[in-house]
Enzyme design. Structure first.
Site, mmCIF file in Angstrom:
data_model
loop_
_atom_site.group_PDB
_atom_site.id
_atom_site.type_symbol
_atom_site.label_atom_id
_atom_site.label_comp_id
_atom_site.label_asym_id
_atom_site.label_seq_id
_atom_site.Cartn_x
_atom_site.Cartn_y
_atom_site.Cartn_z
ATOM 1 N N ASP A 177 -18.875 38.669 -30.650
ATOM 2 C CA ASP A 177 -18.925 37.214 -30.783
ATOM 3 C C ASP A 177 -18.522 36.850 -32.209
ATOM 4 O O ASP A 177 -19.208 37.214 -33.179
ATOM 5 C CB ASP A 177 -20.341 36.718 -30.487
ATOM 6 C CG ASP A 177 -20.416 35.219 -30.291
ATOM 7 O OD1 ASP A 177 -19.372 34.546 -30.386
ATOM 8 O OD2 ASP A 177 -21.525 34.709 -30.053
ATOM 9 N N ASP B 156 -13.553 33.057 -28.598
ATOM 10 C CA ASP B 156 -14.292 33.718 -29.674
ATOM 11 C C ASP B 156 -15.290 34.771 -29.202
ATOM 12 O O ASP B 156 -16.068 35.288 -30.015
ATOM 13 C CB ASP B 156 -15.020 32.682 -30.531
ATOM 14 C CG ASP B 156 -16.011 31.846 -29.727
ATOM 15 O OD1 ASP B 156 -15.948 31.868 -28.489
ATOM 16 O OD2 ASP B 156 -16.841 31.151 -30.351
ATOM 17 N N GLU B 157 -15.304 35.131 -27.922
ATOM 18 C CA GLU B 157 -16.237 36.166 -27.492
ATOM 19 C C GLU B 157 -15.706 36.910 -26.278
ATOM 20 O O GLU B 157 -14.906 36.388 -25.503
ATOM 21 C CB GLU B 157 -17.628 35.590 -27.193
ATOM 22 C CG GLU B 157 -17.654 34.567 -26.088
ATOM 23 C CD GLU B 157 -19.072 34.117 -25.762
ATOM 24 O OE1 GLU B 157 -20.009 34.936 -25.773
ATOM 25 O OE2 GLU B 157 -19.237 32.908 -25.480
#
Length: 368
Positions: free
Chosen positions: A16, A110-111
């Site tokens: 993350d 983003d993850e």
């Protein structure tokens, strides 16, 4: 006869990126470093896309109205989002992950989850893989990422948040029960404030409390989610990491400059239907379900959906169904709305859809 060998213990990493959009802005503009940065357009209708850790200290969070963020942090620097740049960095990070395993399941820009049970990089442990990924992200992007390592996706996601920002946390199989027992039930993904309140009203404040309740009780009170709670309380999550998942839904939304009544949304719904239709065509798949989303002036969110006998065959057909879904919104005529969205869901491959149609239209098949 020899018994089949047990499958190897899965090794899952959840990576993350830390305050991703805001961190990219601070990286690219040195004057923003160390300052409370809010990624959002200014204005009464805007919401926060991301907030730097300096802004989070004041209570600013993603999806919060921008006006509230400004009240909480008057000194915040508002920066309009630049998704072209964010996507470019996301591709860099994805390439770093793929160097270690082809089993990467992106959740957003983003993850992502990674299954490194058999990592192609040859590193000796999942922890070593996570450390290598974080180090290379820092080296190549000048950004930081947090990671969680665990036997399944549920635990890995909790672990990645444990030492944020720029942290690594590992939950080994033998540690699962001891780790989960004291956690507040609100740490279980899917347990929001409302569900947490319902559980606490039953005397269930921690995961340990939840583990003490029988499956039958949880199912009776919460249906299928009760069964999921039962499994999570025991650290059970058998979901595989699924790379390159096919598109399941496509949608477009619009937030208005001023709140509007339901019967004044025709033009917006038609425009959004066209935008959603064009996006859906790019997937090469066919959607069965039409979704209308509304947000009232009081921020109440409503969704209405319909799965017609035949999928919508054009943007106009999609628009007509979405317009018709307004009749299912049973709120007073005086209600005003700040947002409308049109979506398509229930995607399948065209040949799959043809097979489904044959089941009901082919010879010898009765609908009775």
């Amino acid at each position: 006869m020899a018994e089949d060998a047990a499958p190897p213990q899965r090794k899952i990493i959840h990576v993350d990126m830390d305050a991703f959009y805001a961190s990219v802005e601070q990286r690219d503009d040195p004057s923003l470093r160390g300052r409370p940065v809010v990624v959002a357009w200014r204005g009464a209708r805007s919401v926060v896309c991301a907030a730097s850790y300096e802004a989070r200290k004041f209570g600013v969070r993603s999806a919060m109205p921008a006006l509230r963020a400004e009240r909480l942090c008057p000194d915040a620097v508002f920066v309009p989002p630049d998704f072209t740049r964010y996507k470019a960095v996301s591709r860099q990070v994805r390439a770093i992950m793929l160097a270690h395993t082809e089993r990467v399941e992106p959740l957003s820009l983003d993850e992502a989850y990674l299954d490194v049970t058999a990592a192609r990089s040859g590193l000796p442990s999942a922890t070593a893989v996570a450390e290598a990924i974080r180090a290379r992200i820092r080296e190549e992007t000048a950004l930081t990422a947090s990671a969680g390592v665990a036997p399944n996706k549920f635990l890995a996601k909790i672990a990645s948040d444990w030492r944020k920002p720029d942290g690594l946390f590992v939950i080994r199989p033998r540690q699962v029960e001891a780790f989960l027992t004291p956690l507040p039930v609100g740490r279980i993904p899917g347990v929001g404030k409302v569900m947490q309140g319902k559980l606490e009203a039953l005397g269930i404040a921690t995961v340990g409390d939840l583990r003490g309740r029988p499956l039958e009780e949880l199912q009776q009170r919460f249906g299928s989610f009760g069964a999921a709670l039962y499994r999570r309380a025991r650290g059970i999550d058998e979901r595989p990491v699924e790379p390159d998942q096919p598109v399941q839904s496509v949608s477009s939304e619009d937030t208005f400059a001023e709140d509007l009544p339901l019967d004044a949304l025709d033009a917006q719904i038609r425009a959004l239907a066209d935008k959603t239709w064009q996006a859906a065509r790019k997937t090469g798949r066919v959607a069965r379900t039409v979704v209308l989303k509304l947000k009232t002036a009081q921020f109440r969110i409503l969704t209405r959906s319909l799965t017609p006998d035949a999928p919508p065959a054009s943007a106009q057909a999609l628009a007509e169904i979405a317009l018709g879904l307004r009749t299912r919104v049973q709120l007073p005529d005086s209600t005003r709305y700040r947002l409308v969205g049109v979506g398509l869901a229930g995607f399948s491959e065209p040949d799959e859809l043809a097979v489904q149609a044959d089941l009901f239209t082919g010879s010898g098949v009765s609908g009775e």
